[in-house]
Scaffold this motif. Structure first.
Motif, short mmCIF file in Angstrom:
data_model
loop_
_atom_site.label_atom_id
_atom_site.label_comp_id
_atom_site.label_asym_id
_atom_site.label_seq_id
_atom_site.Cartn_x
_atom_site.Cartn_y
_atom_site.Cartn_z
N UNK A 195 38.90 37.60 66.02
CA UNK A 195 38.57 39.18 66.45
C UNK A 195 38.37 39.31 68.01
N UNK A 196 38.30 40.39 68.15
CA UNK A 196 38.39 40.82 69.56
C UNK A 196 37.15 40.55 70.33
N UNK A 197 35.90 40.39 69.55
CA UNK A 197 34.63 39.79 70.01
C UNK A 197 34.28 38.56 69.30
N UNK A 198 35.39 37.82 68.96
CA UNK A 198 35.18 36.48 68.66
C UNK A 198 35.05 35.55 69.52
N UNK A 199 34.52 34.16 69.43
CA UNK A 199 34.51 33.18 70.30
C UNK A 199 35.95 32.28 70.56
N UNK A 200 36.47 32.79 71.54
CA UNK A 200 37.85 32.23 71.86
C UNK A 200 37.72 30.85 72.12
#
Length: 373
Positions: A195-200
């Protein structure tokens, strides 16, 4: 210098959005990362083409070039479109509304202001390659097409079923459904999207780890095997995530990553950059299953009209799943007596070697040198 190039970043990124052919590898967040990591020793020339608009300058073309001292092992001042090991397209960024002006300006620069013996323009989209060839020849720069290939590209159809019925045989789809079922029986199987706010960073770490544990790690070609490659991957994935240009998808089995695929969005399309999977589950073809799942879900996304596989022309999986093709050209231009002699000689040798190859006589070393233009 890199500092001077960064001064153009704002207009450069805006040009990428307006470009006639999208190319993430030449966008500033990607190319500058490459020059900082995997291509730090490159002797580069960045040509920015501007036009005057009501007393203001508008960037309409970007041509990154690398200067080399040899061509095919022979001494010659050579200019090439910039390419590194993880760059899969070398089409310049050119404003779609001013394509003719930008390409003409480049051809005129080559003819008047550029000192070289050989100019190699590899990895071009075929349409732009044809136009550049015409313009260079019109500017009295002899130019030939030394290589033309096709690679897989994905274009959604009206429905996923229609696409898959066209792209794959029924028995192949049945076999993949069987493998997906068996894999689901091995544990809790989930398709996930970062997700856009996930932990890349967690996804990046997992990708590098899985890839290194597989055949690429044993061959020394995994991203994690070279610090520069790993640094490049970390940086572009992190920046693409911040720009909301990243599509990181995966199959997870019992919360552990089984197969991961990294893709970058560009306008109404995307580029499939890297994929990896846990080889302990290779009998289930997890990489193929992940790409199949992505294709199905892509038909629910009206903003996606195409995806470049970034694969070699003979790539088995890409050619099985992605039914459309895009053309990739290599042009070689020559300047001066020595450059034209070199161009003619190398092209003649390459033609002879390819003819011998078709006749089943295979001088492998020389074919590798000359076959790619």
């Amino acid at each position: 210098t890199l500092q001077e190039a960064r001064a153009h970043s704002q207009g450069w990124q805006a040009l990428a959005v307006r470009s006639a052919v999208h190319n993430i590898f030449y966008e500033p967040w990607n190319l500058l990362a490459a020059l900082d990591t995997v291509a730090s020793s490159a002797r580069f020339i960045m040509l920015f083409v501007y036009r005057e608009v009501e007393h203001e300058r508008q960037l309409i073309g970007f041509f990154p070039l690398e200067s080399k001292r040899r061509y095919k092992g022979l001494p010659a001042r050579t200019l090439e479109l910039f390419k590194h090991i993880h760059c899969f397209l070398c089409t310049p960024l050119v404003d779609a509304k001013h394509q003719d002006a930008a390409l003409t300006a480049f051809a005129n620069w080559v003819a008047r202001d550029c000192s070289f013996s050989v100019l190699k323009l590899g990895g071009l989209s075929s349409a732009m390659g044809r136009q550049l060839k015409q313009l260079l020849c019109a500017a009295s720069i002899p130019t030939i097409t030394t290589n033309r290939s096709e690679r897989a590209i994905f274009r959604p159809q009206q429905s996923a079923n229609q696409y898959l019925n066209h792209a794959m045989r029924g028995r192949n789809r049945k076999d993949l459904r069987r493998k997906l079922k068996r894999l689901g029986e091995a544990g809790k199987l989930e398709y996930r999207v970062l997700p856009a706010d996930g932990d890349a960073h967690a996804w990046i770490d997992a990708f590098l780890r899985i890839e290194q544990q597989g055949w690429k790690g044993r061959a020394g070609t995994a991203l994690a095997c070279q610090p520069g490659d790993a640094a490049y991957f970390r940086r572009i994935v992190t920046e693409a995530h911040a720009l909301q240009r990243l599509e990181f998808v995966g199959y997870f089995l019992d919360d552990e990553p089984l197969a991961l695929s990294c893709k970058f969005r560009a306008g109404d399309g995307a580029f499939a950059f890297k994929i990896t999977f846990d080889e302990h589950y290779s009998r289930y073809s997890p990489g193929m299953l992940l790409e199949l799942a992505y294709i199905v879900r892509s038909h629910e996304d009206p903003t996606l009209r195409w995806m470049d596989s970034c694969a070699e022309s003979g790539h088995r999986m890409a050619n099985r799943l992605w039914s459309d093709r895009c053309g990739i050209d290599t042009l070689v231009a020559a300047s001066g007596v020595y450059g034209r002699l070199l161009q003619t000689t190398v092209h003649a040798i390459r033609s002879v070697l390819l003819t011998l190859r078709r006749l089943q006589w295979r001088p492998q070393h020389w074919i590798r040198i000359f076959q790619n233009g």
